[in-house]
Design a protein around this motif. Structure first.
Motif, PDB file in Angstrom:
ATOM      1  N   SER A 197       0.838  -1.195   0.000  1.00 62.25           N
ATOM      2  CA  SER A 197       0.000   0.000   0.000  1.00 62.25           C
ATOM      3  C   SER A 197       0.870   1.240   0.000  1.00 62.25           C
ATOM      4  N   TYR A 224       0.244   0.859  -9.080  1.00 65.69           N
ATOM      5  CA  TYR A 224       0.751   2.206  -9.426  1.00 65.69           C
ATOM      6  C   TYR A 224       1.347   2.222 -10.825  1.00 65.69           C
ATOM      7  N   LEU A 239      -6.635  -3.104  -5.071  1.00 68.77           N
ATOM      8  CA  LEU A 239      -7.186  -1.745  -5.028  1.00 68.77           C
ATOM      9  C   LEU A 239      -6.614  -0.972  -6.192  1.00 68.77           C
ATOM     10  N   GLY A 240      -7.467  -0.277  -6.896  1.00 70.45           N
ATOM     11  CA  GLY A 240      -6.993   0.458  -8.050  1.00 70.45           C
ATOM     12  C   GLY A 240      -7.977   1.538  -8.451  1.00 70.45           C
ATOM     13  N   ASP A 241      -7.838   1.958  -9.693  1.00 72.41           N
ATOM     14  CA  ASP A 241      -8.666   3.046 -10.203  1.00 72.41           C
ATOM     15  C   ASP A 241      -8.902   2.725 -11.675  1.00 72.41           C
ATOM     16  N   PHE A 277      -5.775  -1.668 -14.752  1.00 69.99           N
ATOM     17  CA  PHE A 277      -6.601  -1.627 -13.552  1.00 69.99           C
ATOM     18  C   PHE A 277      -6.284  -2.834 -12.645  1.00 69.99           C
ATOM     19  N   ALA A 308       5.323  11.258 -11.284  1.00 64.89           N
ATOM     20  CA  ALA A 308       5.647   9.827 -11.301  1.00 64.89           C
ATOM     21  C   ALA A 308       6.006   9.360 -12.704  1.00 64.89           C
ATOM     22  N   VAL A 342       5.323   9.896  -5.141  1.00 64.20           N
ATOM     23  CA  VAL A 342       5.138  10.386  -6.514  1.00 64.20           C
ATOM     24  C   VAL A 342       3.720  10.152  -6.992  1.00 64.20           C
TER      25      VAL A 342
HETATM   26  C1  FMN Z   1       0.371   7.923  -9.519  1.00 68.25           C
HETATM   27  C2  FMN Z   1      -0.705   6.897  -9.409  1.00 68.25           C
HETATM   28  C3  FMN Z   1      -0.731   5.845 -10.328  1.00 68.25           C
HETATM   29  C4  FMN Z   1      -1.730   4.865 -10.257  1.00 68.25           C
HETATM   30  N1  FMN Z   1      -1.739   3.857 -11.178  1.00 68.25           N
HETATM   31  C5  FMN Z   1      -2.726   2.931 -11.158  1.00 68.25           C
HETATM   32  C6  FMN Z   1      -2.772   1.881 -12.127  1.00 68.25           C
HETATM   33  O1  FMN Z   1      -1.943   1.770 -13.027  1.00 68.25           O
HETATM   34  N2  FMN Z   1      -3.783   0.971 -12.035  1.00 68.25           N
HETATM   35  C7  FMN Z   1      -4.745   1.035 -11.059  1.00 68.25           C
HETATM   36  O2  FMN Z   1      -5.639   0.183 -11.035  1.00 68.25           O
HETATM   37  N3  FMN Z   1      -4.722   2.017 -10.114  1.00 68.25           N
HETATM   38  C8  FMN Z   1      -3.751   2.961 -10.147  1.00 68.25           C
HETATM   39  N4  FMN Z   1      -3.721   3.963  -9.207  1.00 68.25           N
HETATM   40  C9  FMN Z   1      -4.785   4.044  -8.186  1.00 68.25           C
HETATM   41  C10 FMN Z   1      -4.368   3.408  -6.862  1.00 68.25           C
HETATM   42  O3  FMN Z   1      -4.038   2.039  -7.003  1.00 68.25           O
HETATM   43  C11 FMN Z   1      -5.575   3.542  -5.925  1.00 68.25           C
HETATM   44  O4  FMN Z   1      -5.691   4.919  -5.575  1.00 68.25           O
HETATM   45  C12 FMN Z   1      -5.460   2.712  -4.667  1.00 68.25           C
HETATM   46  O5  FMN Z   1      -6.652   2.837  -3.907  1.00 68.25           O
HETATM   47  C13 FMN Z   1      -4.286   3.145  -3.810  1.00 68.25           C
HETATM   48  O6  FMN Z   1      -4.168   2.252  -2.739  1.00 68.25           O
HETATM   49  P1  FMN Z   1      -3.037   2.435  -1.618  1.00 68.25           P
HETATM   50  O7  FMN Z   1      -3.426   3.675  -0.874  1.00 68.25           O
HETATM   51  O8  FMN Z   1      -3.155   1.226  -0.783  1.00 68.25           O
HETATM   52  O9  FMN Z   1      -1.726   2.524  -2.294  1.00 68.25           O
HETATM   53  C14 FMN Z   1      -2.730   4.943  -9.243  1.00 68.25           C
HETATM   54  C15 FMN Z   1      -2.699   6.001  -8.328  1.00 68.25           C
HETATM   55  C16 FMN Z   1      -1.704   6.971  -8.410  1.00 68.25           C
HETATM   56  C17 FMN Z   1      -1.707   8.088  -7.408  1.00 68.25           C
END
Ligand code: FMN
Ligand code: FAD
Length: 602
Positions: free
Chosen positions: A71, A120, A154-156, A162, A558, A601
């Motif tokens: 995380s 990320y 977890l992702g976006d 994703f 980043a 980043v």
């Molecule tokens: C710089 C950045 C890059 C990210 N890249 C991805 C990605 O490639 N794929 C994805 O599913 N989510 C991506 N995310 C979303 C994060 O995975 C998501 O916000 C997640 O809830 C973060 O969990 P964490 O707080 O445990 O790290 C990205 C977020 C940031 C800020």
């Protein structure tokens, strides 16, 4: 049990210790009690973990579910913690371990494993998961036949890859022989409900075998790995309405960038933070855009809609609760179906075309270009919940007490003939008035911390808004009178327009707090110069600082900057030590394992 009822027989403490504890607790207010409780739990956990490595069940100790989390900004850690708490409430033994603290060779002793991990970059693991993620793909990874796993990502969904890291983990664990006992969930930004459902399902799947093994070994049920932090009552789910005290433009009139120094008062809250943490900020969407969306969809602004259990007007929902700027394929798909727009429906079939379509568009562009009459609730159901944006905190409480400072770059661009602003940066820079309330919470980040030892030197690379956490670091080190040397690398387009916090930085240089400052103003000369070039120019000194134990930090972009700085570091290591590519990579990995190479980043 209440402390007043505690006696030596009912606890592992002596009567004298019970009395001392009762005396101490009587002096503490509830916040202090919560802090002490978190502190002691963390201490106990770190003793149980032998410093860094997860223990494995030994004879007499019950089989346990090991929850590994990776995380960066705390979301996966939060879900992992909930999983742990729910497992404990079922009487299951659990170990909650950050992947950064987990010895990969311990895998061969696991029987029940859950992985909670974010993604990320371009589908890359968060930093604390990198080593384990890589290890699982090597020949050294052990066979995991008979191991039961459940993975949650977890992702976006606005990103192309994703939840890729969760997919990788599951695939790699399965390849090694582990059996998935509960289907992986890929959580999008609004994940609370889905996470809760998955946790129940995964624990239902683990429980029978885990309980059977627990009773077969006759072991004691022990759990460890509780989060160390005494949390504020104000969280992402329950933010604090704080006063926005100051929003000041800190780039020049002719700058190509609009960067704001923002000050927010935390007075009246119990929110505390440490340099390296971020602040989550909620915002209001632009009312003019909301009204345009309502006109385009022929919806009466006063129509009532429901979001979860709350009923409110569709106009309020669009201003306060729903995402209107950051686009993602899920919205286009739902809107295409709701409106039956053929061009959009075609995109749903073609992932690459969908990516290309959403790239230059915000959500309201999609509506603007495809207007259609909709029911208020149908529109609301197409949109996802507005998410707070995170900002690296640019102040230390040692200096600013109950204020929190941020450095925010306004996202602004022209598209389809009109000006577009980022949701949160647009709100703070253009629409919010000083004195108004903004909802905030602090997001703890143990992956970006000053060295515990004040004598340790630090190198900080923070171009653009990446300067933010280093302003906090410098305030903190100044207040602590830390003797360790501080070296800052800063960059931006022009010296005269974009030297953020110039007076403060020059003041710190004069006072000696900053031992060195190297600046890269990329467009002040014919040839572009960036922070990575400045690092290379100082190759020998950078390496000497690293060899002397310096911690190295990167904050900011980043996509390009952090990668270029990483490459510059590798080149510096090779040049000064004679190492080859592989050994230089290992040098950086070792730095990372020792928490001496940290990134914030975005
Ligand atoms: C710089 C950045 C890059 C990210 N890249 C991805 C990605 O490639 N794929 C994805 O599913 N989510 C991506 N995310 C979303 C994060 O995975 C998501 O916000 C997640 O809830 C973060 O969990 P964490 O707080 O445990 O790290 C990205 C977020 C940031 C800020
Ligand atoms: C841990 C962390 C720390 C952070 N710290 C800081 C910080 O200190 N300072 C800071 O300024 N930011 C910081 N950020 C970034 C911040 O959280 C927001 O992402 C940023 O402010 C944009 O949010 P927004 O709501 O203004 O824009 P949004 O409404 O989220 O819109 C941004 C989106 O607009 C789109 N977009 C942007 N430019 C264009 C373009 N030219 N053409 C088409 N589409 C475009 C992109 O899809 C982008 O994702 C941090 C992020 C993280 C995760």
């Amino acid at each position: 049990m209440l402390l007043g009822q505690l006696n030596a027989l009912a606890s592992p403490l002596s009567q004298e210790q019970v009395q001392k504890l009762q005396g101490l607790v009587a002096e503490l207010n509830p916040i202090q009690q919560a802090w002490v409780s978190g502190y002691l739990a963390a201490n106990a956990n770190s003793a149980a973990l032998g410093g860094v490595t997860a223990a494995v069940p030994s004879a007499g100790e019950a089989a346990a579910l090991t929850i590994l989390y990776g995380s960066q900004t705390g979301n996966a850690k939060g879900v992992a913690t909930k999983l742990k708490e729910q497992a404990e409430s079922r009487g299951l033994a659990v170990k909650l371990v950050s992947m950064a603290d987990y010895k990969p060779t311990a895998l061969k002793k696991e029987k029940f494993l859950s992985v909670v991990v974010s993604t990320y970059g371009e589908g890359e693991p968060p930093e604390d998961a990198e080593t384990l993620h890589e290890f699982l793909a090597t020949k050294k990874a052990p066979k995991l036949d008979g191991v039961k796993v459940a993975v949650i990502g977890l992702g976006d969904s606005s990103y192309e890859f994703f939840c890729q890291t969760a997919k990788d983990f599951e695939q790699r664990l399965n390849k090694l022989g582990a059996e998935t006992v509960y289907q992986r969930a890929d959580l999008d930004v609004d994940y609370d409900d889905e996470a809760a459902t998955w946790i129940t399902g995964a624990l239902d799947a683990f429980e029978p075998d885990l309980k059977a093994q627990q009773s077969a070994t006759g072991g004691q049920v022990v759990s460890f790995g509780a989060p160390a932090i005494a949390a504020s009552q104000y969280t992402k789910q329950n933010p604090f309405a704080a006063e926005l005290s100051t929003v000041q433009k800190i780039t020049g009139r002719d700058s190509t960038k609009d960067v704001r120094h923002v000050e927010i008062s935390l007075e009246g809250s119990d929110i505390t933070y440490t340099p390296g943490d971020s602040l989550g900020v909620y915002f209001l969407n632009d009312e003019a855009l909301v009204d345009e969306v309502l006109t385009l969809t022929q919806i009466d602004a006063a129509s009532k809609v429901k979001i979860a259990d709350e009923e409110l007007s569709v106009r309020d929902a669009l201003i306060e609760k729903l995402e209107l700027t950051q686009s993602y394929p899920g919205f286009v798909e739902k809107y295409a179906i709701a409106t039956g727009t053929p061009e959009l429906l075609k995109l749903v079939e073609d992932k690459a075309a969908m990516r290309e379509y959403i790239e230059p568009r915000q959500i309201f562009d999609v509506i603007r270009q495809n207007p259609a009459k909709l029911e208020a609730q149908t529109l609301v159901d197409c949109l996802r919940k507005l998410q707070a944006r995170l900002y690296s905190i640019a102040s230390s409480q040692a200096e600013v007490e109950d204020e929190v400072h941020l450095t925010i770059g306004l996202v602004e661009f022209e598209a389809f003939g009109s000006e577009h602003l980022g949701g949160c940066s647009g709100y703070l820079a253009r629409r919010a008035e000083e004195g108004c309330k903004v909802k905030v919470y602090s997001e703890h980040n143990d992956n970006f911390r000053l060295p515990a030892n004040d004598d340790t030197p630090v190198i900080m690379v923070g171009p653009g808004t990446g300067i933010a956490p280093f302003r906090a670091f410098l305030q903190e080190r100044d207040a602590r009178e830390a003797a360790g040397k501080n070296w800052l690398f800063f960059g931006n387009p022009h010296f005269t327009q974009d030297f953020l916090y110039q007076v403060e930085i020059q003041g710190y240089l004069k006072s000696g707090l900053l031992s060195k400052v190297d600046v890269a103003f990329s467009r002040d000369q014919a040839e572009k110069v960036y922070v990575q070039d400045k690092l290379r120019q100082n190759s020998q000194a950078v390496f000497e600082w690293l060899e002397a134990g310096a911690h190295f930090y990167i904050c900011g972009d980043a996509n390009r900057m952090a990668k270029d700085v990483h490459q510059a570091l590798l080149d510096i290591i090779k040049e000064n030590s004679g190492k080859n590519d592989e050994d230089a990579e290992q040098y950086l990995k070792d730095l990372r394992s020792a928490n001496r190479y940290q990134k914030d980043v975005y």
